[in-house]
Design a protein around this motif. Structure first.
Motif, PDB file in Angstrom:
ATOM      1  N   UNK A 642       0.834  -1.204   0.000  1.00  0.00           N
ATOM      2  CA  UNK A 642       0.000   0.000   0.000  1.00  0.00           C
ATOM      3  C   UNK A 642       0.865   1.250   0.000  1.00  0.00           C
ATOM      4  N   UNK A 643       1.976   1.222   0.736  1.00  0.00           N
ATOM      5  CA  UNK A 643       2.900   2.368   0.749  1.00  0.00           C
ATOM      6  C   UNK A 643       3.539   2.553  -0.622  1.00  0.00           C
ATOM      7  N   UNK A 644       3.879   1.457  -1.280  1.00  0.00           N
ATOM      8  CA  UNK A 644       4.456   1.546  -2.627  1.00  0.00           C
ATOM      9  C   UNK A 644       3.432   2.148  -3.583  1.00  0.00           C
ATOM     10  N   UNK A 645       2.195   1.687  -3.466  1.00  0.00           N
ATOM     11  CA  UNK A 645       1.154   2.174  -4.366  1.00  0.00           C
ATOM     12  C   UNK A 645       0.825   3.640  -4.108  1.00  0.00           C
ATOM     13  N   UNK A 646       1.070   4.114  -2.879  1.00  0.00           N
ATOM     14  CA  UNK A 646       0.761   5.498  -2.525  1.00  0.00           C
ATOM     15  C   UNK A 646       1.841   6.472  -2.998  1.00  0.00           C
ATOM     16  N   UNK A 647       2.832   5.987  -3.681  1.00  0.00           N
ATOM     17  CA  UNK A 647       3.861   6.876  -4.215  1.00  0.00           C
ATOM     18  C   UNK A 647       5.240   6.664  -3.625  1.00  0.00           C
ATOM     19  N   UNK A 648       5.377   5.692  -2.701  1.00  0.00           N
ATOM     20  CA  UNK A 648       6.662   5.358  -2.092  1.00  0.00           C
ATOM     21  C   UNK A 648       7.156   6.482  -1.166  1.00  0.00           C
ATOM     22  N   UNK A 649       8.289   6.241  -0.519  1.00  0.00           N
ATOM     23  CA  UNK A 649       8.895   7.197   0.418  1.00  0.00           C
ATOM     24  C   UNK A 649       7.877   7.583   1.502  1.00  0.00           C
ATOM     25  N   UNK A 650       7.169   6.579   2.032  1.00  0.00           N
ATOM     26  CA  UNK A 650       6.184   6.835   3.080  1.00  0.00           C
ATOM     27  C   UNK A 650       5.926   5.540   3.836  1.00  0.00           C
ATOM     28  N   UNK A 651       5.104   5.596   4.873  1.00  0.00           N
ATOM     29  CA  UNK A 651       4.719   4.390   5.589  1.00  0.00           C
ATOM     30  C   UNK A 651       3.204   4.306   5.617  1.00  0.00           C
ATOM     31  N   UNK A 652       2.715   3.084   5.717  1.00  0.00           N
ATOM     32  CA  UNK A 652       1.281   2.850   5.788  1.00  0.00           C
ATOM     33  C   UNK A 652       0.996   1.770   6.824  1.00  0.00           C
ATOM     34  N   UNK A 653      -0.152   1.958   7.535  1.00  0.00           N
ATOM     35  CA  UNK A 653      -0.589   0.965   8.513  1.00  0.00           C
ATOM     36  C   UNK A 653      -1.496  -0.059   7.826  1.00  0.00           C
ATOM     37  N   UNK A 654      -1.426  -1.252   8.329  1.00  0.00           N
ATOM     38  CA  UNK A 654      -2.304  -2.317   7.832  1.00  0.00           C
ATOM     39  C   UNK A 654      -3.729  -2.059   8.299  1.00  0.00           C
ATOM     40  N   UNK A 655      -4.686  -2.282   7.374  1.00  0.00           N
ATOM     41  CA  UNK A 655      -6.090  -2.308   7.776  1.00  0.00           C
ATOM     42  C   UNK A 655      -6.724  -3.554   7.165  1.00  0.00           C
ATOM     43  N   UNK A 656      -7.829  -3.973   7.719  1.00  0.00           N
ATOM     44  CA  UNK A 656      -8.398  -5.266   7.319  1.00  0.00           C
ATOM     45  C   UNK A 656      -8.874  -5.311   5.871  1.00  0.00           C
ATOM     46  N   UNK A 657      -9.326  -4.193   5.270  1.00  0.00           N
ATOM     47  CA  UNK A 657      -9.641  -4.279   3.832  1.00  0.00           C
ATOM     48  C   UNK A 657      -8.458  -4.729   2.973  1.00  0.00           C
ATOM     49  N   UNK A 658      -7.251  -4.436   3.403  1.00  0.00           N
ATOM     50  CA  UNK A 658      -6.080  -4.925   2.658  1.00  0.00           C
ATOM     51  C   UNK A 658      -6.083  -6.448   2.614  1.00  0.00           C
ATOM     52  N   UNK A 659      -6.350  -7.076   3.753  1.00  0.00           N
ATOM     53  CA  UNK A 659      -6.377  -8.538   3.798  1.00  0.00           C
ATOM     54  C   UNK A 659      -7.488  -9.080   2.912  1.00  0.00           C
ATOM     55  N   UNK A 660      -8.637  -8.370   2.935  1.00  0.00           N
ATOM     56  CA  UNK A 660      -9.750  -8.818   2.085  1.00  0.00           C
ATOM     57  C   UNK A 660      -9.378  -8.716   0.608  1.00  0.00           C
ATOM     58  N   UNK A 661      -8.711  -7.592   0.260  1.00  0.00           N
ATOM     59  CA  UNK A 661      -8.292  -7.457  -1.146  1.00  0.00           C
ATOM     60  C   UNK A 661      -7.283  -8.540  -1.528  1.00  0.00           C
ATOM     61  N   UNK A 662      -6.431  -8.896  -0.588  1.00  0.00           N
ATOM     62  CA  UNK A 662      -5.462  -9.956  -0.865  1.00  0.00           C
ATOM     63  C   UNK A 662      -6.176 -11.288  -1.091  1.00  0.00           C
ATOM     64  N   UNK A 663      -7.178 -11.563  -0.249  1.00  0.00           N
ATOM     65  CA  UNK A 663      -7.925 -12.813  -0.429  1.00  0.00           C
ATOM     66  C   UNK A 663      -8.655 -12.821  -1.764  1.00  0.00           C
ATOM     67  N   UNK A 664      -9.225 -11.653  -2.122  1.00  0.00           N
ATOM     68  CA  UNK A 664      -9.919 -11.585  -3.411  1.00  0.00           C
ATOM     69  C   UNK A 664      -8.943 -11.811  -4.562  1.00  0.00           C
TER      70      UNK A 664
END
Length: 915
Positions: A642-664
């Motif tokens: 998610x941090x890479x997709x947001x443009x890099x050079x940043x940090x991002x916290x995990x949220x549960x929709x990420x896991x759902x998108x991964x499962x999908x």
């Protein structure tokens, strides 16, 4: 010590030399005498048996040669008489050769079945013949006097000369063999010509009969015993071979022979019989043979056998005596060896009995002073009685200093780390009477105060009755071993390049810190840090520069970490973070901000180059994210994406929709893989038209025939198309299916160009060119120029050098390259210039709004103009209305694709749409 060892070795050598020298001379001489007598007897007996075998074979050969000569004489005599009677009958009844003469010849052959043909030649030249070889005999009688005709009949000069002499001979004559060139079925028909002159009332006539050689045999040899290895032959006095069984393999009947048999006959013309031995040129063997002259005829009969048969006969008769001689030799050798060994054993026992006591003492002393371990012996009071040089070196005391001293006064041992005194193992042995070992991590304090890690054991010394005599203490220095063990343990859990904990230690600490966070009710932050664009550094400056950069990066990050936190290298340019004892999320975010800021400062490589770099961080927090250690790491990895997709050079916290998108995403990949396995993927084709010329090609578009959801477009599974596990399989399917369909259209007279989309992972796979070549080879009726590979403009950025070489190789195969979705990535004119592309496809996101959006209009105008300057074909995608087509035509973009032209359709619908 060295003197004692030398003395022991000297005595051992002296004893060994006495053992080897022992043995009565008379015994050795007797054994050698027996050996010599047996060998001489064997040689004499072998020579005698050889002579007997040779004489026996010669007698048999002479007998058989005489029988052959006798049979040949009788056969020749009968032939001579029958021909004479035939000649008289012909002369008395007929002055000219007519039908009755022919009947007489046929009647003669009926009575003489061994003859192949018979004929008569009149002085006038008239010839009458009868028999199976009558054509050859006619030519032979008619043309023998003419050298040209003789050569046509295959006769050499010497052979013809002998035959002419027989033709004009006043009496019976047996000519050299001739070959019937007119024999059918590829037969090699050799025959002996027999000449018989007949003096008529007014003139002289010549009768000629042909006696066939069947496998080289005369008819008179039929009753003779002829094994396969024996040869029987008939030789003329002038050297011509009349007959031979078996037929010659290295000579022929038509030339004079020069083998051993012929040379013997020439050398001894006066002898009626004889024996020879030498090389037979007829078969290329050394043979033993016997010859016998045929009385009344210029012929010699002979019989021979190969040398191997003579040797085999001799060995059959001499095999038993040879075995007996070998048995005697072996028996005498074993007997001599047994007696000699028995004497040596008795002498050795006496020598060993005398030296046993001395050797036991010497062995104990040499062993004590030669082993690599330190050894100390004590009496039952624990006083030192002896020690070796290794013990002297470890303790720091000379042997003379410690003899009679209590062991505790010189052998100080403590626990490693705490220096707690350790019980003396010798005292325990004296008390318990059994073997005792030191505790682990024991340290010896030497005379000089130096500490040495040791391992040891102590054992009791007992007499024959089991009474305790003392104790032996054996120990050795393991300081280096423990140092290496600690170093290996560090290497197993730390990265060799950066010195940071590796993945194994990181996972161990993650499990430990997670348990501590639960126990102390604190938070634990788990993070994954990945460098942005590190691969480009390796590609440009090399791996050595990349390694130096990673080392400096690790040092920078460690300065921003707290003492209780963990920074680990997970592999490549990926690092793990463990931030413990967290009370507020802000602490983690401030720490990540510090780390990212530290990495933004340009890195200086060893060559002086300055490299700007950044990183992305994915984070999750326990127990807010109450997952297992493995899932915590996976969630941090998802946050990193998610941090890479947001443009890099940043940090991002995990949220549960990420896991759902991964499962999908995993479900989509599984659906696509199942469709591949079950054949549910298919291709539809969307036409591409040129405004002035109509359809010029089609683009192959993937569809998934879902058993429940029906026909799905790529939008339903596009996220999995370039998955590493599936990209090549999908690419190979598309190549094979599209090429097969395009080949079918070409055969139907529709020369359409087919464009296929290739994913980035398949394009950069080293097997891609082989896959493309295999697909082209499987469809020979499809010209490579009718194939176009479509790639997105961002695909080559993953590895530009490899992509550039691969696309150039495609061009060399004759395949076109198209840049798809142009304008959506980071391509530039320089990028276009370096890539070997022939077509640009403007993305539909620009084409769709060119009527209403001036910016899109300007972008499309610029792309078309630039492409035309670079000599590239331009195709506008997403043409949905006639107005779009008209406007694009004004912009000189003549190749169009979109719903205004045609929707994607099944392959069978393409011909109907075109026509």
């Amino acid at each position: 010590m060295r003197k004692g060892v030398s003395l022991s070795h000297s005595r051992a050598r002296s004893e060994s030399s006495r053992y080897h020298a022992y043995g009565p001379r008379w015994l050795r001489r007797l054994w050698l005498g027996i050996m010599v007598v047996v060998l001489i007897a064997w040689v004499l007996l072998a020579w005698s048996d050889w002579q007997q075998t040779r004489a026996r074979e010669i007698t048999g050969l002479r007998t058989l040669a005489a029988a052959v000569a006798k049979g040949t004489q009788e056969m020749m005599g009968g032939t001579r008489v029958s021909l004479t009677l035939l000649g008289r009958q012909l002369d008395s009844d007929h002055s000219n050769l007519g039908p009755d003469a022919g009947k007489m010849l046929r009647a003669y052959l009926a009575l003489q079945p061994d003859m192949a043909a018979v004929g008569i030649r009149m002085p006038s030249g008239q010839v009458l013949v009868s028999g199976g070889s009558r054509r050859f005999l006619t030519e032979f009688l008619s043309g023998l006097d003419d050298p040209a005709n003789a050569r046509r009949l295959g006769l050499n000069a010497v052979q013809r000369s002998a035959l002419v002499r027989c033709l004009h001979s006043p009496g019976f004559c047996l000519g050299p063999p001739v070959r019937d060139l007119f024999a059918g079925n590829g037969q090699d028909a050799w025959m002996i010509p027999v000449f018989q002159p007949v003096q008529g009332a007014r003139d002289r006539q010549t009768l000629l009969a042909l006696l066939p050689l069947r496998d080289g045999r005369l008819p008179s040899w039929r009753g003779l015993p002829m094994p396969s290895w024996m040869s029987i032959f008939l030789l003329r006095d002038d050297g011509f071979l009349e007959s031979r069984f078996p037929p010659p393999t290295r000579a022929t009947y038509a030339v004079r022979q020069d083998g051993i048999a012929a040379r013997y006959v020439f050398a001894h013309p006066e002898r009626p019989s004889g024996v020879y031995y030498g090389l037979s040129t007829a078969v290329g063997q050394r043979r033993l043979g016997a010859v016998q002259r045929v009385t009344g005829y210029p012929l010699v009969a002979g019989v021979s056998i190969p040398r191997s048969v003579l040797w085999a006969d001799w060995w059959d008769s001499f095999e038993a005596p040879t075995a007996g001689a070998l048995a005697l030799l072996l028996l005498s050798t074993f007997g001599y060896g047994y007696l000699r060994r028995l004497g040596r054993e008795r002498e050795g026992e006496r020598q060993r009995a005398e030296q046993t006591l001395w050797e036991a003492k010497e062995r104990a002393e040499v062993t004590l002073h030669s082993i690599g371990d330190a050894v100390i012996t004590t009496d039952t009071q624990g006083r030192v009685t002896d020690m070796n040089v290794v013990a002297e070196a470890l303790l720091g005391y000379a042997r003379s200093e410690v003899l009679g001293t209590a062991l505790e006064d010189v052998f100080h041992i403590v626990q490693e780390g705490t220096h707690t005194p350790v019980a003396n193992p010798v005292r325990r042995v004296l008390e318990e009477g059994k073997v005792v070992g030191l505790a682990n991590h024991t340290v010896l304090i030497t005379k000089d105060g130096e500490e040495r890690a040791i391992e040891d054991s102590a054992a009791p010394i007992r007499d024959r009755r089991g009474a305790l005599l003392g104790v032996v203490l054996v120990f050795h220095d393991v300081t280096e071993k423990r140092r290496l063990t600690a170093e290996l343990a560090h290497q197993a859990t730390h990265d060799a390049l950066t010195g940071l904990p590796n993945r194994t230690l990181f996972l161990d600490r993650l499990a430990h810190d997670r348990a501590q966070a639960t126990r102390h009710e604190r938070q634990l932050a788990v993070g994954i840090l990945d460098l942005d664009g590190f691969k480009l550094v390796n590609d440009r400056f090399g791996h050595a520069a990349g390694d130096a950069l990673l080392q400096e990066m690790a040092q920078r990050l460690q300065t921003k970490m707290r003492s209780g936190d963990t920074l680990a290298r997970m592999g490549g340019d990926e690092f793990g973070l463990l931030l413990t004892d967290i009370t507020q999320i802000d602490e983690v975010e401030h720490a990540c901000a510090r780390m990212l800021e530290a990495l933004r400062t340009p890195f200086h490589l060893p060559g002086g180059e300055e490299v700007p770099l950044s990183a992305s961080i994915g984070l999750t927090s326990y127990p807010l994210d109450d997952s297992s250690p493995a899932d915590l790491l996976r969630h941090a990895d998802l946050a990193l994406y998610a941090a890479k997709a947001a443009g890099r050079d940043c940090f991002r916290w995990f949220d549960w929709p990420m896991d759902k998108r991964q499962e999908e995403a995993m479900e989509v990949r599984k659906m696509l893989e199942n469709a591949l396995d079950r054949g549910h993927l298919l291709l539809h084709y969307q036409p591409v038209v040129e405004i002035d010329n109509g359809p010029i090609g089609v683009e192959a578009l993937l569809r998934l025939d879902h058993p429940e959801r029906g026909l799905l477009s790529p939008a339903a599974f596009a996220s999995a198309l370039d998955a590493p596990r599936l990209a090549r399989r999908i690419g190979c399917f598309v190549l094979a299916s599209a090429f097969a369909q395009a080949q079918t259209w070409h055969r139907q007279g529709l020369p359409l160009r087919v464009s296929v989309n290739i994913g980035a992972h398949h394009l950069l796979d080293q097997r891609f060119l082989a896959d493309l070549q295999a697909a082209l080879d499987a469809h020979p009726d499809l010209p490579p120029s009718s194939v176009e590979i479509e790639i997105t403009e961002t695909a080559p950025l993953l590895d530009f050098a490899v992509a550039q070489d691969t696309l150039a190789a495609c061009n060399r195969l004759g395949v076109r390259i198209a840049l798809d979705d142009f304008g959506t990535g980071n391509a530039s004119l320089t990028y276009l210039q370096k890539l070997p592309a022939q077509t640009i496809k403007i993305d539909q996101s620009f084409v769709r709004d060119i009527i209403n959006d001036p910016k899109d209009y300007a972008i499309v105008t610029g792309v078309v103009a630039s492409a035309r300057l670079l000599g590239l074909e331009v195709i506008a995608e997403g043409v949905e209305t006639t107005e779009h087509a008209v406007l694009l035509s004004h912009l000189r973009c003549h190749c169009l694709q979109g719903y205004a032209i045609a929707r994607p359709m099944a392959p069978e619908a393409i011909p109907d749409w075109i026509y």
